[in-house]
Design a protein around this motif. Structure first.
Motif, PDB file in Angstrom:
ATOM      1  N   MET A   1       0.847  -1.194   0.000  1.00  0.00           N
ATOM      2  CA  MET A   1       0.000   0.000   0.000  1.00  0.00           C
ATOM      3  C   MET A   1       0.888   1.252   0.000  1.00  0.00           C
ATOM      4  N   LYS A   2       0.649   2.148  -0.911  1.00  0.00           N
ATOM      5  CA  LYS A   2       1.430   3.363  -0.987  1.00  0.00           C
ATOM      6  C   LYS A   2       1.161   4.263   0.218  1.00  0.00           C
ATOM      7  N   ASN A   3       2.212   4.966   0.662  1.00  0.00           N
ATOM      8  CA  ASN A   3       2.032   6.064   1.601  1.00  0.00           C
ATOM      9  C   ASN A   3       1.639   7.273   0.768  1.00  0.00           C
ATOM     10  N   LEU A   4       0.329   7.574   0.719  1.00  0.00           N
ATOM     11  CA  LEU A   4      -0.169   8.591  -0.202  1.00  0.00           C
ATOM     12  C   LEU A   4       0.375   9.979   0.131  1.00  0.00           C
ATOM     13  N   ILE A   5       0.565  10.256   1.419  1.00  0.00           N
ATOM     14  CA  ILE A   5       1.119  11.558   1.806  1.00  0.00           C
ATOM     15  C   ILE A   5       2.537  11.698   1.265  1.00  0.00           C
ATOM     16  N   LYS A   6       3.335  10.661   1.458  1.00  0.00           N
ATOM     17  CA  LYS A   6       4.726  10.698   1.008  1.00  0.00           C
ATOM     18  C   LYS A   6       4.815  10.757  -0.510  1.00  0.00           C
ATOM     19  N   GLU A   7       3.981   9.995  -1.203  1.00  0.00           N
ATOM     20  CA  GLU A   7       4.009   9.984  -2.661  1.00  0.00           C
ATOM     21  C   GLU A   7       3.584  11.336  -3.233  1.00  0.00           C
ATOM     22  N   THR A   8       2.579  11.967  -2.613  1.00  0.00           N
ATOM     23  CA  THR A   8       2.168  13.293  -3.057  1.00  0.00           C
ATOM     24  C   THR A   8       3.295  14.295  -2.828  1.00  0.00           C
ATOM     25  N   PHE A   9       3.944  14.194  -1.676  1.00  0.00           N
ATOM     26  CA  PHE A   9       5.054  15.086  -1.340  1.00  0.00           C
ATOM     27  C   PHE A   9       6.174  14.968  -2.374  1.00  0.00           C
ATOM     28  N   LYS A  10       6.519  13.733  -2.718  1.00  0.00           N
ATOM     29  CA  LYS A  10       7.572  13.507  -3.716  1.00  0.00           C
ATOM     30  C   LYS A  10       7.167  14.035  -5.089  1.00  0.00           C
ATOM     31  N   GLY A  11       5.906  13.830  -5.442  1.00  0.00           N
ATOM     32  CA  GLY A  11       5.431  14.246  -6.753  1.00  0.00           C
ATOM     33  C   GLY A  11       5.426  15.754  -6.942  1.00  0.00           C
ATOM     34  N   LEU A  12       5.384  16.482  -5.829  1.00  0.00           N
ATOM     35  CA  LEU A  12       5.325  17.945  -5.893  1.00  0.00           C
ATOM     36  C   LEU A  12       6.684  18.593  -5.618  1.00  0.00           C
ATOM     37  N   THR A  13       7.758  17.821  -5.693  1.00  0.00           N
ATOM     38  CA  THR A  13       9.082  18.332  -5.327  1.00  0.00           C
ATOM     39  C   THR A  13       9.463  19.595  -6.093  1.00  0.00           C
ATOM     40  N   LYS A  14       9.324  19.583  -7.417  1.00  0.00           N
ATOM     41  CA  LYS A  14       9.746  20.732  -8.227  1.00  0.00           C
ATOM     42  C   LYS A  14       8.887  21.964  -7.939  1.00  0.00           C
ATOM     43  N   SER A  15       7.591  21.763  -7.815  1.00  0.00           N
ATOM     44  CA  SER A  15       6.697  22.887  -7.516  1.00  0.00           C
ATOM     45  C   SER A  15       6.984  23.444  -6.124  1.00  0.00           C
ATOM     46  N   ARG A  16       7.217  22.547  -5.177  1.00  0.00           N
ATOM     47  CA  ARG A  16       7.451  22.975  -3.795  1.00  0.00           C
ATOM     48  C   ARG A  16       8.742  23.803  -3.699  1.00  0.00           C
ATOM     49  N   LYS A  17       9.780  23.381  -4.386  1.00  0.00           N
ATOM     50  CA  LYS A  17      11.048  24.115  -4.340  1.00  0.00           C
ATOM     51  C   LYS A  17      10.865  25.545  -4.830  1.00  0.00           C
ATOM     52  N   LYS A  18      10.079  25.708  -5.877  1.00  0.00           N
ATOM     53  CA  LYS A  18       9.872  27.058  -6.414  1.00  0.00           C
ATOM     54  C   LYS A  18       9.060  27.905  -5.439  1.00  0.00           C
ATOM     55  N   ILE A  19       8.041  27.324  -4.839  1.00  0.00           N
ATOM     56  CA  ILE A  19       7.201  28.086  -3.911  1.00  0.00           C
ATOM     57  C   ILE A  19       7.965  28.432  -2.632  1.00  0.00           C
ATOM     58  N   LEU A  20       8.746  27.482  -2.098  1.00  0.00           N
ATOM     59  CA  LEU A  20       9.540  27.790  -0.904  1.00  0.00           C
ATOM     60  C   LEU A  20      10.633  28.803  -1.204  1.00  0.00           C
ATOM     61  N   ASN A  21      11.127  28.782  -2.430  1.00  0.00           N
ATOM     62  CA  ASN A  21      12.078  29.812  -2.855  1.00  0.00           C
ATOM     63  C   ASN A  21      11.419  31.182  -2.834  1.00  0.00           C
ATOM     64  N   ALA A  22      10.136  31.215  -3.202  1.00  0.00           N
ATOM     65  CA  ALA A  22       9.389  32.476  -3.154  1.00  0.00           C
ATOM     66  C   ALA A  22       9.307  32.994  -1.719  1.00  0.00           C
ATOM     67  N   PHE A  23       9.047  32.087  -0.783  1.00  0.00           N
ATOM     68  CA  PHE A  23       8.922  32.514   0.607  1.00  0.00           C
ATOM     69  C   PHE A  23      10.258  32.946   1.211  1.00  0.00           C
ATOM     70  N   SER A  24      11.365  32.497   0.600  1.00  0.00           N
ATOM     71  CA  SER A  24      12.672  32.926   1.109  1.00  0.00           C
ATOM     72  C   SER A  24      12.880  34.428   0.935  1.00  0.00           C
ATOM     73  N   PHE A  25      12.129  35.045   0.008  1.00  0.00           N
ATOM     74  CA  PHE A  25      12.219  36.491  -0.192  1.00  0.00           C
ATOM     75  C   PHE A  25      11.707  37.268   1.020  1.00  0.00           C
ATOM     76  N   ILE A  26      10.818  36.654   1.793  1.00  0.00           N
ATOM     77  CA  ILE A  26      10.181  37.395   2.883  1.00  0.00           C
ATOM     78  C   ILE A  26      10.472  36.821   4.255  1.00  0.00           C
ATOM     79  N   SER A  27      11.102  35.651   4.294  1.00  0.00           N
ATOM     80  CA  SER A  27      11.337  34.988   5.566  1.00  0.00           C
ATOM     81  C   SER A  27      12.208  35.838   6.491  1.00  0.00           C
ATOM     82  N   GLY A  28      11.740  36.011   7.737  1.00  0.00           N
ATOM     83  CA  GLY A  28      12.532  36.689   8.748  1.00  0.00           C
ATOM     84  C   GLY A  28      12.561  38.199   8.665  1.00  0.00           C
ATOM     85  N   LYS A  29      11.812  38.769   7.727  1.00  0.00           N
ATOM     86  CA  LYS A  29      11.835  40.218   7.570  1.00  0.00           C
ATOM     87  C   LYS A  29      10.694  40.865   8.340  1.00  0.00           C
ATOM     88  N   LYS A  30      11.041  41.829   9.189  1.00  0.00           N
ATOM     89  CA  LYS A  30      10.011  42.585   9.904  1.00  0.00           C
ATOM     90  C   LYS A  30       9.281  43.525   8.958  1.00  0.00           C
TER      91      LYS A  30
END
Length: 298
Positions: A1-30
């Protein structure tokens, strides 16, 4: 039986990297300066999150008093508040006709859908109704035979509606749980082919009122794929969406504007080429994978 959460996470790797890169622009800034906002917005839009969702997320973050942490849970809740369609509804259609343009992986997708339902203990049959692409019948038969899935094909049929009528006539629908129909790929500019889909739907309706039309789209082409949904919806009542090739795309955010605009639920995400690389769509699971809210070590 597939771990559906893990498989979805893996499948979205490229999209997630781009979105988290977007958040790096604002992370930690007051204070988020205009340059950071522009960069943040551009990266979200390049992930095909869509203008409306992007604007809402940016406005929410601007209002935050504490910007030291990535506000990913806030973003998730904001997105969920924007998209209020019941996208996790149970699928109970007996006959599912899969449509779409050429090259989106529709034929292999039909075999994967059938395999999924077969693994749920449902009696499933695939009908190969693509009479235009010479290799289509061989392709769907190979996939089905390789995975012990019942399949009906005809190498000599010219008219898909007639083929569909004959195929459905040969099936005991009372003893069948799911019928998956593969159709020929077509462009909206081919008026005759689009009208043909309406005729095929009419044939299906003679056998059962419990049917659905699903469209298969390609994640790699992002918003262009989403636009295809509207085109096909002009000819058919679309009840579901399958997005293929998610593992190879950085534009996985396209699901958000597609759901919001068309109010059609996503049914599956394709994350690979193997028969079991089709994951039932779950909105929470998708957002966690997109925003990195799942520990890959779990």
């Amino acid at each position: 039986m597939k771990n559906l959460i893990k498989e979805t996470f893996k499948g979205l790797t490229k999209s997630r990297k781009k979105i988290l890169n977007a958040f790096s622009f604002i992370s930690g800034k007051k204070y988020i300066d205009e340059k950071s906002i522009i960069g943040f917005e551009a990266l979200l839009l390049s992930s095909d999150v869509g203008l409306e969702v992007t604007d809402e997320v940016v406005n929410s973050i601007k209002k935050m008093s504490d910007k030291n942490a990535l506000p990913l849970n806030l973003v998730k809740q904001k997105i969920k508040s924007l998209i209020n369609i019941d996208i996790d509804e149970k699928e109970n259609s007996k006959i599912i006709q899969v449509v779409g343009v050429n090259g989106v992986g529709k034929t292999t997708c039909c075999a994967k859908i059938a395999e999924y339902y077969k693994n749920q203990g449902l009696k499933t049959i695939v009908i190969g109704a693509d009479t235009y692409r010479s290799a289509a019948s061989n392709q769907i038969k190979f996939w089905c035979d390789s995975n012990s899935i019942d399949c009906i094909v005809s190498k000599n049929a010219k008219n898909p509606s007639s083929l569909l009528y004959e195929s459905l006539s040969s099936i005991n629908l009372d003893d069948t749980d799911k019928v998956i129909i593969d159709t020929a790929g077509r462009l909206h500019t081919s008026l005759n082919l689009m009208q043909e889909l309406k005729k095929m739907e009419s044939v299906i309706s003679k056998f059962s009122n419990n049917y659905a039309n699903w469209i298969a789209i390609d994640a790699i082409t992002g918003q262009n794929s989403a636009n295809q949904i509207g085109v096909f919806a002009n000819y058919l009542k679309l009840c579901g969406i399958i997005i293929n090739k998610m593992d190879g795309s950085s534009k996985g955010g396209v699901i958000l504007p597609a759901i919001k605009k068309y109010k059609i639920p996503f049914k599956f995400i394709g994350v690979g080429e193997n028969i079991n690389d089709l994951i039932p769509f779950d909105f929470d699971r998708y957002l966690d994978g997109l925003l990195g809210l799942y520990d890959e070590k779990n």
